[in-house]
Design a protein around this motif. Structure first.
Motif, PDB file in Angstrom:
ATOM      1  N   GLY A 102      -8.695   9.929  -6.769  1.00  0.00           N
ATOM      2  CA  GLY A 102      -7.662   9.944  -7.803  1.00  0.00           C
ATOM      3  C   GLY A 102      -6.581  10.958  -7.459  1.00  0.00           C
ATOM      4  O   GLY A 102      -5.385  10.659  -7.505  1.00  0.00           O
ATOM      5  N   SER A 129      -4.544   9.830  -4.387  1.00  0.00           N
ATOM      6  CA  SER A 129      -3.569   8.788  -4.668  1.00  0.00           C
ATOM      7  C   SER A 129      -2.412   9.365  -5.475  1.00  0.00           C
ATOM      8  O   SER A 129      -1.261   9.007  -5.264  1.00  0.00           O
ATOM      9  CB  SER A 129      -4.221   7.603  -5.374  1.00  0.00           C
ATOM     10  N   HIS A 130      -2.723  10.306  -6.355  1.00  0.00           N
ATOM     11  CA  HIS A 130      -1.649  10.938  -7.126  1.00  0.00           C
ATOM     12  C   HIS A 130      -0.706  11.701  -6.200  1.00  0.00           C
ATOM     13  O   HIS A 130       0.514  11.595  -6.305  1.00  0.00           O
ATOM     14  CB  HIS A 130      -2.240  11.885  -8.165  1.00  0.00           C
ATOM     15  N   ARG A 134       1.329   9.146  -4.344  1.00  0.00           N
ATOM     16  CA  ARG A 134       2.204   8.324  -5.175  1.00  0.00           C
ATOM     17  C   ARG A 134       3.478   9.061  -5.564  1.00  0.00           C
ATOM     18  O   ARG A 134       4.538   8.451  -5.648  1.00  0.00           O
ATOM     19  CB  ARG A 134       1.493   7.938  -6.473  1.00  0.00           C
ATOM     20  N   ALA A 178       1.715   8.929 -12.111  1.00  0.00           N
ATOM     21  CA  ALA A 178       1.013   8.547 -10.888  1.00  0.00           C
ATOM     22  C   ALA A 178      -0.497   8.558 -11.103  1.00  0.00           C
ATOM     23  O   ALA A 178      -1.258   8.251 -10.207  1.00  0.00           O
ATOM     24  CB  ALA A 178       1.379   9.517  -9.767  1.00  0.00           C
ATOM     25  N   THR A 213      -6.135   5.905 -12.755  1.00  0.00           N
ATOM     26  CA  THR A 213      -7.440   5.358 -13.107  1.00  0.00           C
ATOM     27  C   THR A 213      -7.394   4.694 -14.483  1.00  0.00           C
ATOM     28  O   THR A 213      -6.517   4.967 -15.299  1.00  0.00           O
ATOM     29  CB  THR A 213      -8.525   6.459 -13.135  1.00  0.00           C
ATOM     30  N   LYS A 216       3.487   4.910 -11.282  1.00  0.00           N
ATOM     31  CA  LYS A 216       4.366   5.230 -10.162  1.00  0.00           C
ATOM     32  C   LYS A 216       3.666   4.848  -8.866  1.00  0.00           C
ATOM     33  O   LYS A 216       2.454   5.010  -8.789  1.00  0.00           O
ATOM     34  CB  LYS A 216       4.644   6.745 -10.122  1.00  0.00           C
ATOM     35  N   PRO A 217       4.346   4.418  -7.846  1.00  0.00           N
ATOM     36  CA  PRO A 217       5.778   4.126  -7.814  1.00  0.00           C
ATOM     37  C   PRO A 217       6.085   2.787  -8.499  1.00  0.00           C
ATOM     38  O   PRO A 217       5.233   1.906  -8.510  1.00  0.00           O
ATOM     39  CB  PRO A 217       6.083   4.054  -6.319  1.00  0.00           C
TER      40      PRO A 217
END
Lengths: 460, 242
Positions: free
Chosen positions: A243, A246-247, A250, B99, B102, B120-121
């Motif tokens: 998580g 990916s954050h 992103r 972003a 989950t 995001k994105p």
């Protein structure tokens, strides 16, 4: 089913019971048979001895032959078993023959020649039943006495009969008993299996109900639950990690995407387009950094990062890094001081050790206020080199201290983003220190400052 | 801390009915600015702030139709801003833009009183479409009629007309035209079109986009002196009225 433990247990149990029963049955049969035969022999022998003794007494008392025959016959009548008696005198004539022998001569059934004093035989060709035949040759006569073995054989066949139907009955009971016993002791196992089946990757919070009993199964359940707890923790960590990763990826991607979409507007001026491109480049570089660090950590997890073992002059390294850090810190007008630098060398990878030092200093700069102060110290101890990086910055809340070396962990995520960190620096630092056999510790007071201490073993 | 984002090149589109106010709370400044700028180009009045505390104060003091809210914010967490606003009966529609990907994050956001959640994105066109949906739910009638030169497209009734003549389009052609009109005078790459019209990108190339753009050209440009759909060589497509 056939491979189940329950089946195997039942099979073993029944087999053991069946074998036990067979052995006990066989022994009983043998014992009883021997006893009955012995007792029959005893009876036959007793009778013969009585007749022999009686005939001698009769001789002494000079009784008549007829009288003696009557007495023998009288005696036979009270015998508990049917008996055949035949007595020959020394002249070769039949002196006495019991009535039940009419037409037969016992002497003909004797297998061995009658020149012994004493014989005990079991001829099989007498009428329709076997007999136990005794022969006794005395000075006065030859005595033949027989009793049917029916009493023995019928008793034995009765015993066999009893054993014969008891066998299957015992076996059936053994199978049933074994089956239920196995089921009873395995029912807990079935419960554990069912509970374990319910626990999947998504439901790792479930546990198997623990029993208070401290037996093998109770221990199994306990061990199992402990294992699930560890799995749960590592799954949770993995989820958190992916998580976070990916954050972290992103966010720069979003900036790149929206900036580029803006640039594709036909009304954006060339100057603005250049600015947008510069921002996107910045974000791309930031993203590469994050990916680079992530890959480094992933490879270190897999043990794929080769660590050199050269002699590294830590003092030299410390001085060089100090010079770099002065420039880095000047942007925030932070004073960096190298307070102490004892000469010391360690065995290790110079590139990684430099990375470790820079990470610590970079971290100190990030979390220092404008015009703050950072102190560096290298202290040589008995067999360790101690590197201390301290600052008088914002400090770390006590609750966060145990987690600051976790990947992506940041005390204040929103603020950190502005400072450009993805929260991997300290994880990498700790990995480098530990790969060198050292330890990394931290002390911190909120709004007073933090102090990171690296202890590396010294190479002699 | 707040600033009124503004554009010089382009005046807000004339929008029928009352003014629509949108607040963007986003700590990533470049992102906040480009979102605000794009919304202004669509004719909305936009305020921007960069931390949770400011966002909370602004949203409580002024009536916004829509709040575009990031979750990881300095000073006050986005989720906390949302909860506090809802507790104080602030009725603005809230779109979470984050972003955090989950399922739990989404559920938490919606439970806390968010009306929509965009990950995001994102593509601007999608953000705009979602903002419009939120406005419609609020009874604010956003402009449903889009116009480029003499070509008109009504998002609601799904009517397409050019020079007053009705044009029949298939569902995909309609989506493609809507995307082009929403991004009028902006270049759209083939991949961006594929992602937004077909919902995914084709690994085997973006040939299908070219084919559909040609269908669309036949339907809306054939027989008219002025071409609206243009190919930008090596980049993609653009719908232009000038």
């Amino acid at each position: 089913m056939l491979r189940s433990i329950r089946f195997k247990l039942t099979l073993w149990y029944s087999t053991i019971v069946a074998v036990t029963f067979f052995v006990v049955g066989f022994a009983t049969y043998q014992f009883v048979s021997r006893m009955l035969n012995a007792s029959l022999d005893q009876s036959v022998t007793n009778e013969v001895q009585w007749i022999a003794a009686h005939m001698e007494k009769q001789d002494e008392r000079q009784e008549s032959a007829a009288n003696m025959r009557d007495e023998i016959q009288e005696h036979s009548r009270f015998s508990p078993l049917k008996e055949y008696v035949e007595i020959w005198d020394t002249a070769g004539h039949i002196f006495y023959q019991s009535r039940n022998l009419t037409g037969d001569t016992l002497a003909h059934y004797l297998i061995a020649p009658p020149d012994h004093r004493w014989l005990l035989e079991t001829p099989t060709n007498f009428r329709d039943h076997d007999i136990r035949l005794a022969f006794n040759k005395t000075s006065r006569a030859s005595i033949y006495l027989a009793m049917p073995t029916t009493i023995v054989t019928s008793a034995l066949s009765e015993l066999l009969n009893i054993l014969g139907w008891m066998g299957p009955a015992v076996l059936v009971l053994a199978v049933l008993g074994g089956f239920f016993l196995a089921r009873k002791s395995l029912s807990k196992v079935t419960k554990v299996t069912e509970a374990a089946k319910r626990i999947t990757a998504d439901r790792l919070h479930d546990r198997i109900p623990e029993t208070a009993v401290d037996d093998e199964l109770g221990n199994l359940i306990l061990t199992f639950n402990e294992m699930i707890s560890r799995l749960d923790a590592s799954f949770e960590q993995m989820k958190q990690f992916s998580g976070d990763a990916s954050h972290e990826l992103r966010t720069p991607l979003t900036v790149i995407r929206t900036q580029l979409e803006t640039a594709l507007n036909s009304k954006v001026s060339p100057a603005e387009t250049k600015m947008i491109i510069a921002r996107c480049l910045d974000e791309a570089i930031r993203m590469s950094g994050t990916i680079e660090n992530l890959l480094l950590l992933a490879r270190s997890d897999a043990g794929q990062v080769a660590m050199k073992a050269d002699r590294v002059d830590v003092k030299e390294l410390m001085v060089q890094t100090y010079e770099e850090s002065v420039i880095l810190a000047s942007q925030k007008s932070i004073t960096v001081t190298l307070q102490k630098a004892d000469p010391v060398t360690v065995q290790g990878d110079e590139y990684r050790l430099r990375q470790m030092l820079l990470n610590l200093i970079d971290n100190a700069i990030k979390y220092s206020r404008q015009k703050g102060a950072i102190n560096l110290r290298l202290v040589r101890e008995q067999n360790a080199a101690r590197i201390i990086v301290s600052d008088n910055g914002i400090g770390i809340p006590e609750a966060d201290l145990p987690r600051i070396f976790d990947r992506f962990y940041r005390v204040d995520r929103a603020r950190s983003r502005e400072m450009g960190g993805a929260g991997l620096g300290l994880s990498i630092t700790r990995w480098i220190v530990e790969a060198h056999g050292g330890t990394l510790s931290v002390k911190s007071d909120l709004s007073v400052g933090s102090e990171f201490t690296v202890t590396l073993p010294v190479s002699g | 801390m707040t600033k009124k984002a503004h554009t010089e090149e382009k005046a807000p589109l004339p929008r029928p009915g009352r003014e629509v106010f949108i607040l963007v709370v986003e700590d990533e400044r470049h992102l906040a600015d480009s979102v605000a700028r794009r919304l202004q180009e669509e004719g909305y009045t936009v305020d921007v702030c960069h931390d949770g505390e400011d966002g909370y104060q602004l949203a409580s003091s002024k009536k916004y139709h829509v709040l575009i809210l990031d979750l990881l914010l300095p000073r006050k967490d986005g989720m906390q801003v949302l909860r506090d606003l809802r507790r104080n009966k602030v009725q603005s529609m809230v779109l979470i833009l984050t972003a955090k990907s989950t399922v739990e994050d989404r559920v938490d956001g919606l439970r806390a009183g968010a009306d929509d959640y965009l990950l995001k994105p994102f593509a601007f066109a999608e953000l705009l479409a979602r903002v419009e949906t939120l406005l419609r739910r609020q009874g604010v009638e956003p402009k449903t009629l889009m116009q480029v030169a003499d070509l008109e497209l009504d998002v609601e009734s799904r009517n397409v007309r050019r020079a007053g003549r009705n044009i029949h389009l298939t569902a995909k052609e309609f989506m493609l035209l809507e995307l082009l009109m929403r991004n009028k005078n902006r270049i759209l790459t083939r991949r961006a079109i594929a992602e937004q019209v077909w919902g995914y990108t084709f690994d085997t190339g973006t040939n299908v986009v070219d084919v559909y753009v040609n269908y669309l050209r036949k339907a809306i440009d054939e027989g008219f002196p002025k071409r609206l759909v243009h190919t930008v060589r090596g980049v993609g497509f653009i719908l232009k009225d000038e």
